[in-house]
Design a protein around this motif. Sequence first.
Motif, PDB file in Angstrom:
ATOM      1  N   ARG A  77     149.732 -14.210 -19.757  1.00  0.00           N
ATOM      2  CA  ARG A  77     148.562 -14.700 -20.483  1.00  0.00           C
ATOM      3  C   ARG A  77     148.625 -14.375 -21.971  1.00  0.00           C
ATOM      4  NH1 ARG A  77     145.979 -12.565 -15.877  1.00  0.00           N
ATOM      5  NH2 ARG A  77     145.222 -10.742 -17.014  1.00  0.00           N
ATOM      6  N   HIS A  78     149.187 -13.225 -22.297  1.00  0.00           N
ATOM      7  CA  HIS A  78     149.213 -12.800 -23.697  1.00  0.00           C
ATOM      8  C   HIS A  78     150.427 -13.313 -24.456  1.00  0.00           C
ATOM      9  CE1 HIS A  78     145.629 -10.327 -23.585  1.00  0.00           C
ATOM     10  NE2 HIS A  78     145.998  -9.954 -22.369  1.00  0.00           N
ATOM     11  N   LEU A  79     151.239 -14.120 -23.792  1.00  0.00           N
ATOM     12  CA  LEU A  79     152.392 -14.753 -24.444  1.00  0.00           C
ATOM     13  C   LEU A  79     152.333 -16.265 -24.238  1.00  0.00           C
ATOM     14  CD1 LEU A  79     155.180 -12.208 -23.419  1.00  0.00           C
ATOM     15  CD2 LEU A  79     154.428 -12.685 -25.766  1.00  0.00           C
ATOM     16  N   SER A  80     151.131 -16.826 -24.312  1.00  0.00           N
ATOM     17  CA  SER A  80     150.934 -18.235 -23.970  1.00  0.00           C
ATOM     18  C   SER A  80     149.925 -18.902 -24.894  1.00  0.00           C
ATOM     19  CB  SER A  80     150.440 -18.346 -22.518  1.00  0.00           C
ATOM     20  OG  SER A  80     150.132 -19.676 -22.177  1.00  0.00           O
ATOM     21  N   ARG A  81     150.084 -20.219 -25.059  1.00  0.00           N
ATOM     22  CA  ARG A  81     149.075 -21.042 -25.727  1.00  0.00           C
ATOM     23  C   ARG A  81     148.321 -21.911 -24.729  1.00  0.00           C
ATOM     24  NH1 ARG A  81     152.664 -24.240 -29.649  1.00  0.00           N
ATOM     25  NH2 ARG A  81     154.359 -23.403 -28.352  1.00  0.00           N
ATOM     26  N   PHE A  82     148.521 -21.660 -23.431  1.00  0.00           N
ATOM     27  CA  PHE A  82     147.910 -22.469 -22.370  1.00  0.00           C
ATOM     28  C   PHE A  82     147.093 -21.615 -21.405  1.00  0.00           C
ATOM     29  CE2 PHE A  82     147.972 -24.425 -18.152  1.00  0.00           C
ATOM     30  CZ  PHE A  82     147.546 -25.714 -18.439  1.00  0.00           C
ATOM     31  N   LYS A  83     147.636 -20.470 -21.020  1.00  0.00           N
ATOM     32  CA  LYS A  83     147.015 -19.609 -20.020  1.00  0.00           C
ATOM     33  C   LYS A  83     145.877 -18.799 -20.629  1.00  0.00           C
ATOM     34  CE  LYS A  83     151.424 -19.182 -17.551  1.00  0.00           C
ATOM     35  NZ  LYS A  83     152.165 -20.179 -18.366  1.00  0.00           N
ATOM     36  N   GLY A  84     145.252 -17.966 -19.800  1.00  0.00           N
ATOM     37  CA  GLY A  84     144.227 -17.057 -20.292  1.00  0.00           C
ATOM     38  C   GLY A  84     143.058 -17.733 -20.959  1.00  0.00           C
ATOM     39  N   GLY A  85     142.567 -18.832 -20.397  1.00  0.00           N
ATOM     40  CA  GLY A  85     141.372 -19.502 -20.902  1.00  0.00           C
ATOM     41  C   GLY A  85     141.606 -20.554 -21.957  1.00  0.00           C
ATOM     42  N   ARG A  86     142.866 -20.743 -22.405  1.00  0.00           N
ATOM     43  CA  ARG A  86     143.097 -21.704 -23.491  1.00  0.00           C
ATOM     44  C   ARG A  86     142.844 -23.145 -23.075  1.00  0.00           C
ATOM     45  NH1 ARG A  86     146.399 -16.841 -23.959  1.00  0.00           N
ATOM     46  NH2 ARG A  86     146.515 -16.289 -26.169  1.00  0.00           N
ATOM     47  N   LEU A  87     143.119 -23.487 -21.807  1.00  0.00           N
ATOM     48  CA  LEU A  87     142.838 -24.854 -21.346  1.00  0.00           C
ATOM     49  C   LEU A  87     141.333 -25.109 -21.353  1.00  0.00           C
ATOM     50  CD1 LEU A  87     143.860 -27.551 -20.195  1.00  0.00           C
ATOM     51  CD2 LEU A  87     143.745 -26.519 -17.910  1.00  0.00           C
ATOM     52  N   ALA A  88     140.543 -24.117 -20.980  1.00  0.00           N
ATOM     53  CA  ALA A  88     139.081 -24.260 -21.002  1.00  0.00           C
ATOM     54  C   ALA A  88     138.587 -24.515 -22.417  1.00  0.00           C
ATOM     55  CB  ALA A  88     138.424 -23.019 -20.420  1.00  0.00           C
ATOM     56  N   LEU A  89     139.089 -23.782 -23.385  1.00  0.00           N
ATOM     57  CA  LEU A  89     138.669 -23.970 -24.767  1.00  0.00           C
ATOM     58  C   LEU A  89     139.038 -25.367 -25.268  1.00  0.00           C
ATOM     59  CD1 LEU A  89     139.602 -20.532 -26.396  1.00  0.00           C
ATOM     60  CD2 LEU A  89     137.409 -21.256 -25.444  1.00  0.00           C
ATOM     61  N   ALA A  90     140.187 -25.869 -24.825  1.00  0.00           N
ATOM     62  CA  ALA A  90     140.632 -27.191 -25.263  1.00  0.00           C
ATOM     63  C   ALA A  90     139.718 -28.296 -24.749  1.00  0.00           C
ATOM     64  CB  ALA A  90     142.066 -27.440 -24.796  1.00  0.00           C
ATOM     65  N   ALA A  91     139.065 -28.078 -23.600  1.00  0.00           N
ATOM     66  CA  ALA A  91     138.250 -29.122 -22.977  1.00  0.00           C
ATOM     67  C   ALA A  91     136.893 -29.304 -23.657  1.00  0.00           C
ATOM     68  CB  ALA A  91     138.035 -28.810 -21.505  1.00  0.00           C
ATOM     69  N   ALA A  92     136.439 -28.341 -24.443  1.00  0.00           N
ATOM     70  CA  ALA A  92     135.129 -28.472 -25.105  1.00  0.00           C
ATOM     71  C   ALA A  92     135.143 -29.666 -26.071  1.00  0.00           C
ATOM     72  CB  ALA A  92     134.825 -27.186 -25.865  1.00  0.00           C
ATOM     73  N   PRO A  93     134.032 -30.449 -26.122  1.00  0.00           N
ATOM     74  CA  PRO A  93     132.690 -30.194 -25.585  1.00  0.00           C
ATOM     75  C   PRO A  93     132.439 -30.809 -24.211  1.00  0.00           C
ATOM     76  CG  PRO A  93     132.602 -32.084 -27.023  1.00  0.00           C
ATOM     77  CD  PRO A  93     134.036 -31.640 -27.005  1.00  0.00           C
ATOM     78  N   ALA A  94     133.482 -31.257 -23.521  1.00  0.00           N
ATOM     79  CA  ALA A  94     133.277 -31.863 -22.203  1.00  0.00           C
ATOM     80  C   ALA A  94     132.753 -30.827 -21.213  1.00  0.00           C
ATOM     81  CB  ALA A  94     134.587 -32.454 -21.696  1.00  0.00           C
ATOM     82  N   ARG A  95     132.121 -31.298 -20.162  1.00  0.00           N
ATOM     83  CA  ARG A  95     131.774 -30.427 -19.038  1.00  0.00           C
ATOM     84  C   ARG A  95     133.052 -30.076 -18.295  1.00  0.00           C
ATOM     85  NH1 ARG A  95     129.086 -33.350 -14.301  1.00  0.00           N
ATOM     86  NH2 ARG A  95     129.211 -31.862 -12.579  1.00  0.00           N
ATOM     87  N   LEU A  96     133.198 -28.811 -17.914  1.00  0.00           N
ATOM     88  CA  LEU A  96     134.415 -28.325 -17.267  1.00  0.00           C
ATOM     89  C   LEU A  96     134.070 -27.722 -15.917  1.00  0.00           C
ATOM     90  CD1 LEU A  96     137.500 -27.512 -17.419  1.00  0.00           C
ATOM     91  CD2 LEU A  96     136.702 -25.345 -18.406  1.00  0.00           C
TER      92      LEU A  96
END
Length: 388
Positions: free
Chosen positions: A157-176
């Motif tokens: 998670r700490h060596l990623s741009r995808f894991k550790g909540g990053r996909l959730a942040l990318a989805a805003a402002p959509a409902r997830l």
Amino acid sequence: MNRRGHLEAIWRAGMEACLPERVLAPHLPEPPPGRTILLALGKAAVPMARSVEARWRGDLSGLAVAPHGSAGALDRVEFLPAAHPLPDESSVAAAERLLALAKGAGAEDLVLVLLSGGASSLACLPGEGLGLAEKRRLTSDLLRSGASVREINCVRRHLSRFKGGRLALAAAPARLATLAISDVVGDSAEDIGSGPTAADPSGLGEARAILELYAIAAPGRGWSETPDEVPGDWRLVANAALALDSAAKEARRLGYRVHKLECEGEAREVGREHAGLALRAGPGTALISGGELTVTVRGRGRGGPNQEYALAAALALAGGEGISGLAADTDGIDGDSEAAGAFFGGGAPGGEAALAANDSGGWFAEQGGLFVTGPTGTNVSDLRILLT
């Protein structure tokens, strides 16, 4: 039905209770006013996506990422194969595509994430400045070190741009909304697929300390802190506890007294421990355990945690009359083997050398003990049964 038939029936009852077509429907969210973008990733991605396709009302598009060789025919969702257990360029491409789809969602859209074990490798976007070759080396070292899944995923998670909540942040402002099938003990959202849509309570210091603990060289670049708060609804739809309960129900139907366990640890040590429990149990007992075990790899053999557990247990059961077992991964693939796991009994002639070489797969292949299922369509970690 003979003893081996009982073992397989109990294992299949546990595995089949966690199939997407049985568990997803009650958890599906309401369709949005806008589009529904489905992002499925993990070993169960295709059957999870197929289950949603069969039930979804209205617009639906998206991407399902599963291991190479998965049966990928879907009607409304694109299928993209990627690499497991070590990421490659296809894993990077998958992570980039998933992020792009999430970023393209609008305020009236729903991003529906279907998550299962294996996603950590299948969708891999190394941290800034960290090359894929270095990420592969690090992942391989961790997998061979005996580190737990929780520890490995903390580093990831700490060596990623995808894991550790990053996909959730990318989805805003959509409902997830995330629907997850868990393959980890404790079912922590941040550990399933390394938590692409989950907040992460761990910090950089913890990740670096894990590498130091296992004497693994830390990369100089790619590190970042993860968000401790992310938007969206996150729901668990199946886990090892469901598999254990369903397997136990079948064992009772077959006439056994049941003792359930959920455990972690080194596969050969847990195998010996469970053999001891079986030797002390009375006749007619079913010891059923879940959870994912680890292997510290020192040899050059083949196999996986379930086969190593099975071989260690067989050696420890030498002289024990009437005890037999089955240890197998519910996804149908154990380690680097084509088998899900192995059947075993008391005694394993020549097994000591095979165990020392981490060659449980080779030993069981010679003995005719491999349990081969192919991909099952779900993944709730390992399921092990000992019958006395």
